[in-house]
Write a protein that holds these residues in place. Structure first.
Motif, short mmCIF file in Angstrom:
data_model
loop_
_atom_site.label_atom_id
_atom_site.label_comp_id
_atom_site.label_asym_id
_atom_site.label_seq_id
_atom_site.Cartn_x
_atom_site.Cartn_y
_atom_site.Cartn_z
N ALA A 27 0.83 -1.21 0.00
CA ALA A 27 0.00 0.00 0.00
C ALA A 27 0.87 1.26 0.00
CB ALA A 27 -0.94 -0.01 1.20
N VAL A 28 1.93 1.24 0.76
CA VAL A 28 2.83 2.41 0.82
C VAL A 28 3.50 2.62 -0.55
CG1 VAL A 28 5.01 3.25 1.80
CG2 VAL A 28 3.24 2.31 3.29
N VAL A 29 3.95 1.54 -1.16
CA VAL A 29 4.59 1.67 -2.48
C VAL A 29 3.57 2.16 -3.50
CG1 VAL A 29 5.73 0.40 -4.34
CG2 VAL A 29 6.40 -0.01 -1.97
N ALA A 30 2.33 1.68 -3.42
CA ALA A 30 1.28 2.16 -4.34
C ALA A 30 1.02 3.65 -4.13
CB ALA A 30 0.00 1.35 -4.12
N GLY A 31 0.99 4.08 -2.88
CA GLY A 31 0.82 5.51 -2.60
C GLY A 31 1.96 6.34 -3.14
N TRP A 32 3.18 5.86 -2.93
CA TRP A 32 4.36 6.56 -3.45
C TRP A 32 4.31 6.64 -4.97
CZ3 TRP A 32 8.27 4.45 -6.54
CH2 TRP A 32 9.34 5.30 -6.80
N SER A 33 3.95 5.54 -5.61
CA SER A 33 3.87 5.51 -7.07
C SER A 33 2.84 6.51 -7.58
CB SER A 33 3.52 4.11 -7.57
OG SER A 33 4.52 3.20 -7.21
N ALA A 34 1.71 6.61 -6.90
CA ALA A 34 0.67 7.56 -7.31
C ALA A 34 1.15 9.00 -7.14
CB ALA A 34 -0.60 7.32 -6.50
N VAL A 35 1.88 9.27 -6.06
CA VAL A 35 2.39 10.63 -5.84
C VAL A 35 3.45 10.98 -6.87
CG1 VAL A 35 3.72 12.06 -4.22
CG2 VAL A 35 1.80 10.69 -3.39
N ARG A 40 8.85 5.16 -13.78
CA ARG A 40 9.73 4.45 -12.86
C ARG A 40 8.98 4.07 -11.57
NH1 ARG A 40 15.24 7.22 -11.96
NH2 ARG A 40 15.08 6.97 -14.18
N GLY A 41 8.14 4.96 -11.08
CA GLY A 41 7.34 4.67 -9.89
C GLY A 41 6.38 3.52 -10.11
N TRP A 42 5.75 3.50 -11.28
CA TRP A 42 4.81 2.40 -11.59
C TRP A 42 5.57 1.09 -11.79
CZ3 TRP A 42 0.50 3.72 -9.81
CH2 TRP A 42 0.02 5.02 -9.93
N ALA A 43 6.79 1.18 -12.32
CA ALA A 43 7.59 -0.04 -12.47
C ALA A 43 7.97 -0.61 -11.10
CB ALA A 43 8.85 0.27 -13.28
N VAL A 44 8.31 0.28 -10.17
CA VAL A 44 8.62 -0.18 -8.81
C VAL A 44 7.38 -0.83 -8.20
CG1 VAL A 44 9.21 0.58 -6.47
CG2 VAL A 44 10.50 1.45 -8.42
N LEU A 45 6.22 -0.22 -8.38
CA LEU A 45 4.98 -0.81 -7.85
C LEU A 45 4.73 -2.19 -8.47
CD1 LEU A 45 2.39 -0.77 -6.20
CD2 LEU A 45 1.31 0.48 -8.10
N PHE A 47 6.92 -4.28 -9.72
CA PHE A 47 7.91 -5.21 -9.17
C PHE A 47 7.53 -5.64 -7.76
CE2 PHE A 47 11.68 -5.71 -6.47
CZ PHE A 47 12.25 -6.83 -7.06
N VAL A 48 7.17 -4.68 -6.92
CA VAL A 48 6.83 -4.98 -5.53
C VAL A 48 5.56 -5.83 -5.45
CG1 VAL A 48 6.10 -3.94 -3.34
CG2 VAL A 48 8.09 -3.04 -4.55
N ALA A 49 4.58 -5.54 -6.30
CA ALA A 49 3.33 -6.33 -6.29
C ALA A 49 3.60 -7.78 -6.66
CB ALA A 49 2.32 -5.70 -7.24
N VAL A 50 4.40 -8.00 -7.69
CA VAL A 50 4.74 -9.37 -8.09
C VAL A 50 5.56 -10.06 -7.00
CG1 VAL A 50 6.09 -10.74 -9.74
CG2 VAL A 50 4.55 -8.94 -10.56
N LEU A 51 6.52 -9.33 -6.43
CA LEU A 51 7.36 -9.88 -5.37
C LEU A 51 6.51 -10.32 -4.17
CD1 LEU A 51 10.22 -10.29 -4.04
CD2 LEU A 51 9.94 -7.95 -3.19
#
Length: 153
Positions: A27-35, A40-45, A47-51
């Motif tokens: 949830a925190v990574v999703a919030g960060w990606s939205a902000v 790059r932010g969506w790619a991190v999200l 990656f983290v979601a799959v992980l």
């Protein structure tokens, strides 16, 4: 910076099962990606979601296989899971792993007696530790991905 604090709270949630730590991290990574709202932010999200999805499957499959290989039947594992859920609500913080291990011990004590039940209970403790280690590793990798994503954007 608040996002990193949220991830740190999620990591504590993994170690002290009061809240779903990996879901909080997601949830925190999703919030960060939205902000950030950059590719790059969506790619991190992503990656983290799959992980986290993969680690959720692995944290149950690997210890479960370890228990079955040690001769602990599915019925004992199910009783451990039920008592773990009950323990989560009865004894805050440590009730889930305590109930799981106690459930396996009780089922195995009834099935094979005290002496052999001790061995399977130790195996159950190792399985709980392995599950925690798998989830914590995924959480730390997710935190690292957020950190790298945050400093490069």
């Amino acid at each position: 910076m608040l996002f990193l604090l949220g991830v740190a709270i999620g990591l504590v949630g993994i170690l002290v099962p009061v809240m779903p730590g990996t879901l909080l991290i997601l949830a925190v990574v999703a919030g960060w990606s939205a902000v950030v709202n950059e590719p790059r932010g969506w790619a991190v999200l992503g990656f983290v979601a799959v992980l986290i999805a993969l680690s959720t499957v692995v944290k149950y499959a690997v210890p479960g296989r370890h228990l079955r290989n040690a001769g602990v039947p599915t019925s004992s594992i199910l009783l451990g899971a039920v008592l773990g859920i009950v323990g989560f609500f009865v004894v805050p913080v440590i009730g889930l792993p305590l109930g799981f291990v106690l459930g396996i011990y009780l089922a195995e004590h009834r099935r094979v007696g005290h002496t052999r039940a001790r061995g399977t209970t130790v195996t159950a403790l190792k399985a709980v530790g392995l599950s925690l280690l798998i989830e914590l590793t995924a959480g730390l990798i997710a935190a690292s991905a957020l950190f790298v994503g945050a400093i490069t954007t």
